[in-house]
Design a protein around this motif. Structure first.
Motif, short mmCIF file in Angstrom:
data_model
loop_
_atom_site.label_atom_id
_atom_site.label_comp_id
_atom_site.label_asym_id
_atom_site.label_seq_id
_atom_site.Cartn_x
_atom_site.Cartn_y
_atom_site.Cartn_z
N VAL A 10 -0.64 -7.67 -2.58
CA VAL A 10 0.68 -7.01 -2.91
C VAL A 10 0.40 -5.88 -3.73
CG1 VAL A 10 3.04 -7.07 -4.12
CG2 VAL A 10 2.15 -9.14 -2.82
N PRO A 11 0.42 -4.39 -3.26
CA PRO A 11 -0.37 -3.30 -4.05
C PRO A 11 0.69 -2.60 -5.28
CG PRO A 11 0.45 -2.61 -2.15
CD PRO A 11 0.89 -3.98 -1.88
N PHE A 12 1.65 -3.22 -5.54
CA PHE A 12 2.83 -2.61 -6.16
C PHE A 12 2.48 -3.14 -7.87
CE2 PHE A 12 4.38 -2.86 -1.98
CZ PHE A 12 4.57 -1.74 -1.77
N CYS A 13 2.81 -2.14 -8.58
CA CYS A 13 2.67 -2.52 -10.05
C CYS A 13 3.63 -1.69 -10.77
CB CYS A 13 1.54 -2.17 -10.59
SG CYS A 13 -0.02 -3.12 -10.10
N GLU A 14 4.18 -2.18 -11.95
CA GLU A 14 5.34 -1.40 -12.59
C GLU A 14 4.54 -0.70 -13.69
OE1 GLU A 14 9.07 -4.17 -13.23
OE2 GLU A 14 7.38 -5.43 -13.22
N GLN A 15 3.29 -0.82 -13.90
CA GLN A 15 2.47 0.08 -14.78
C GLN A 15 1.02 -0.23 -14.41
OE1 GLN A 15 3.94 0.06 -18.92
NE2 GLN A 15 1.69 -0.26 -19.60
N ILE A 16 0.21 0.81 -14.50
CA ILE A 16 -1.43 0.80 -14.01
C ILE A 16 -2.17 0.69 -15.19
CG2 ILE A 16 -3.08 2.06 -12.95
CD1 ILE A 16 -0.60 1.27 -11.21
N CYS A 17 -2.85 -0.38 -15.22
CA CYS A 17 -3.71 -0.80 -16.39
C CYS A 17 -4.91 0.02 -16.16
CB CYS A 17 -4.17 -2.16 -16.29
SG CYS A 17 -2.94 -3.25 -16.41
N HIS A 18 -5.52 0.45 -17.39
CA HIS A 18 -6.53 1.23 -17.66
C HIS A 18 -7.93 1.12 -16.92
CE1 HIS A 18 -3.86 3.81 -19.70
NE2 HIS A 18 -4.45 3.73 -20.89
N TYR A 19 -8.20 -0.18 -16.87
CA TYR A 19 -9.45 -0.69 -16.26
C TYR A 19 -9.19 -1.10 -14.80
CZ TYR A 19 -6.79 -5.20 -16.87
OH TYR A 19 -5.77 -5.97 -16.61
N CYS A 20 -8.23 -1.07 -13.98
CA CYS A 20 -8.20 -1.56 -12.93
C CYS A 20 -8.30 -0.55 -11.53
CB CYS A 20 -6.45 -2.18 -12.59
SG CYS A 20 -6.19 -2.87 -11.07
N ASP A 21 -9.24 -1.09 -10.85
CA ASP A 21 -9.72 -0.35 -9.83
C ASP A 21 -9.11 -0.98 -8.47
OD1 ASP A 21 -11.49 -2.55 -9.49
OD2 ASP A 21 -13.04 -1.24 -8.64
N PHE A 22 -8.31 -2.08 -8.30
CA PHE A 22 -7.87 -2.51 -7.09
C PHE A 22 -6.81 -1.44 -6.62
CE2 PHE A 22 -8.51 -6.90 -9.49
CZ PHE A 22 -9.75 -7.12 -8.87
N ASN A 23 -6.53 -1.71 -5.35
CA ASN A 23 -5.60 -0.98 -4.59
C ASN A 23 -4.10 -1.10 -4.95
OD1 ASN A 23 -5.40 1.00 -2.14
ND2 ASN A 23 -4.17 -0.83 -1.06
N LYS A 24 -3.46 -0.16 -5.40
CA LYS A 24 -2.26 -0.34 -6.15
C LYS A 24 -1.48 0.96 -6.37
CE LYS A 24 -4.82 0.94 -9.79
NZ LYS A 24 -6.21 1.36 -9.77
N PHE A 25 -0.25 0.83 -6.42
CA PHE A 25 0.71 1.90 -6.47
C PHE A 25 1.85 1.77 -7.53
CE2 PHE A 25 -1.23 1.44 -2.24
CZ PHE A 25 -1.94 2.64 -1.99
N PHE A 26 2.33 2.83 -8.24
CA PHE A 26 3.72 2.62 -8.80
C PHE A 26 4.62 1.99 -7.92
CE2 PHE A 26 1.75 5.65 -11.96
CZ PHE A 26 1.75 4.83 -12.95
N PRO A 36 -4.73 3.24 1.75
CA PRO A 36 -3.68 4.25 1.17
C PRO A 36 -2.26 3.58 2.17
CG PRO A 36 -5.19 5.31 1.63
CD PRO A 36 -5.82 4.01 1.98
N LEU A 37 -1.02 3.46 1.57
CA LEU A 37 0.09 2.80 2.25
C LEU A 37 0.51 3.79 3.57
CD1 LEU A 37 2.53 1.92 -0.40
CD2 LEU A 37 1.14 0.42 0.69
N PRO A 38 0.49 4.78 3.53
CA PRO A 38 0.83 5.63 4.96
C PRO A 38 -0.19 5.11 6.03
CG PRO A 38 0.73 7.19 2.98
CD PRO A 38 0.28 6.02 2.50
N LYS A 39 -1.58 5.31 5.69
CA LYS A 39 -2.21 4.94 6.99
C LYS A 39 -2.18 3.42 7.14
CE LYS A 39 -5.84 8.23 5.74
NZ LYS A 39 -7.34 8.34 5.40
N TYR A 40 -1.97 2.36 6.37
CA TYR A 40 -1.75 1.10 6.52
C TYR A 40 -0.68 0.76 7.52
CZ TYR A 40 -0.55 -3.77 6.17
OH TYR A 40 -0.23 -5.11 5.90
N MET A 41 0.57 1.46 6.85
CA MET A 41 1.73 1.26 7.68
C MET A 41 1.78 2.16 9.11
SD MET A 41 4.08 1.91 4.25
CE MET A 41 5.57 1.13 4.88
N LYS A 42 1.25 3.07 9.20
CA LYS A 42 1.13 3.80 10.45
C LYS A 42 0.62 3.03 11.40
CE LYS A 42 -0.57 7.97 12.63
NZ LYS A 42 -1.45 9.28 12.53
N ALA A 43 -0.70 2.43 11.21
CA ALA A 43 -1.32 1.51 12.25
C ALA A 43 -0.32 0.43 12.52
CB ALA A 43 -2.55 0.90 11.55
N LEU A 44 0.40 -0.22 11.84
CA LEU A 44 1.11 -1.37 11.99
C LEU A 44 2.32 -0.99 12.82
CD1 LEU A 44 0.24 -3.39 8.98
CD2 LEU A 44 -0.04 -4.25 11.41
#
Length: 380
Positions: A9-25, A281-289
């Protein structure tokens, strides 16, 4: 075939300064369509790689899964149940951000079948929480633990971090004490790594990040092991400690180098000897599906040499080490036949030891794990 599944689940309400996981506001994201396409990925995955075994572990991570509404998260969890055959019992973990899971959401998790939570505490120091840009308060951690137990989810893990900018040993000892005082069964504790594409990485490049000396970070790791042992947490992996034998069975999938399904934007999978990475990236992930295609960015068929290397990298993370018998069953070769000089050299330097057909890190080796692992890279 895989007996584990990871869902991202790549959504966050706030982005942590150390995090390099795939995430979006979270704000203004197409969450409902994302969930529908995750379900489509599950369907297409089962058509291409049908489950031959029941799923024994599920891990829903992020991002922040609990940033979804109760109904959205329930929809995602139920789609897992509808597309994959689950064992009974199944270890089902969801990552929880302190403060983002209320009583209603926790009750729903229990109702659906979730029986383990990974709570992202990181630190109990308010100044450090602010420095790493976490959006919860220290009081939220204790409240989330107690609400989870009241909801009937009693297998609880806390994530902690050490080696944070300007962190003192006193702050680390205080965090460990507060964590051990809570009714939890598991602790995962990681040292800060400054990864590319993070705020900390940009700060570090500009000379604005005050990192701790390696010696202090090593002392914090030793303090971690000492305090958790006193408090009945048994170390079973470099960074993981469990009470009452309640290890993370899902993470053991990775450390045992077993296969697993991966669903969601940026998720990785390992099926039929092939490692796959989904588009991030969400657009690329979603376009394929949307086009009824699986959203793979890359596929890598793992050669036997690489499988043997991975068996060593991952297996040596476990305190019990690597079973010589299991290695032979997988590769029809003995560990000493594949890595004769490496093992003898590391044993001579007191970094490895061998006992009851298991090869494992010594206490000294635990502090120098990465240096040990790189020795198992085989020449072409």
């Amino acid at each position: 075939m895989p007996r584990s599944i990871y869902v991202h689940v790549p959504f966050c309400e706030q982005i942590c300064h150390y995090c390099d996981f795939n995430k979006f506001f979270l704000e203004n994201q197409p969450i409902d369509e994302y969930l529908a396409l995750c379900e489509k990925e599950m369907k297409l995955t089962q058509e291409k790689f049908p489950s031959q075994d029941k799923i024994e572990t599920i891990y829903v991570g992020g991002g922040t899964p609990t940033s979804l509404s109760t109904e959205q998260l329930k929809r995602l969890l139920l789609s897992i149940k509808s597309h994959f055959p689950l064992a009974d019992p199944v270890e089902w973990t969801v990552e929880v951000n302190p403060g983002s899971a209320d009583k209603e959401k926790l009750a729903m998790l229990k109702e659906v079948g979730v029986n383990r939570l990974s709570i992202g505490a990181q630190t109990f120091d308010p100044k450090l929480l602010q420095a790493i840009n976490r959006d919860h308060k220290t009081s939220d951690i204790e409240r989330t633990v107690h609400m989870s137990r009241e909801a009937g989810i009693t297998n609880l893990s806390l994530d902690l971090m050490f080696g944070l900018p300007n962190q003192t040993m006193a702050q680390w000892e205080s965090t460990l004490k507060e964590a051990c005082d809570l009714p939890i069964e598991h602790i995962s504790a990681y040292s800060l790594k400054v990864e590319a594409k993070t705020v900390f990485y940009q700060m570090h490049r500009k000379g604005q990040l005050s990192l701790l000396p390696q010696e202090l970070e090593a002392d914090m790791y030793e303090k971690l092991r000492e305090v958790l042992e006193i408090n009945d947490f048994q170390q079973y992996e470099i960074s993981n400690f469990a009470k009452n034998g309640l290890k993370s069975e899902h993470n053991l999938t990775y450390w045992n180098n077993d296969e697993y399904y991966g669903i969601g934007a940026g998720a990785h999978s390992y099926v039929n000897g092939v490692r796959r990475a989904n588009n991030g990236p969400l657009p690329k992930y979603m376009k394929a599906l949307r086009q009824n295609a699986l959203p793979y960015l890359e596929e890598h068929e793992v050669p036997v040499k690489e499988k043997m290397e991975e068996q060593m990298f991952m297996g040596l993370r476990k305190l019990e080490g690597i079973s010589s018998e299991t290695f032979y069953e997988r590769f029809s070769l003995g560990i000493h036949d594949v890595f004769p000089d490496v093992i003898d050299s590391l044993k001579a330097n007191s970094l490895l030891e061998e006992k009851n057909q298991f090869i494992r890190l010594t206490d000294k080796g635990l502090l120098l794990g990465n240096e040990v692992f790189e020795k198992f890279l085989l020449a072409d």
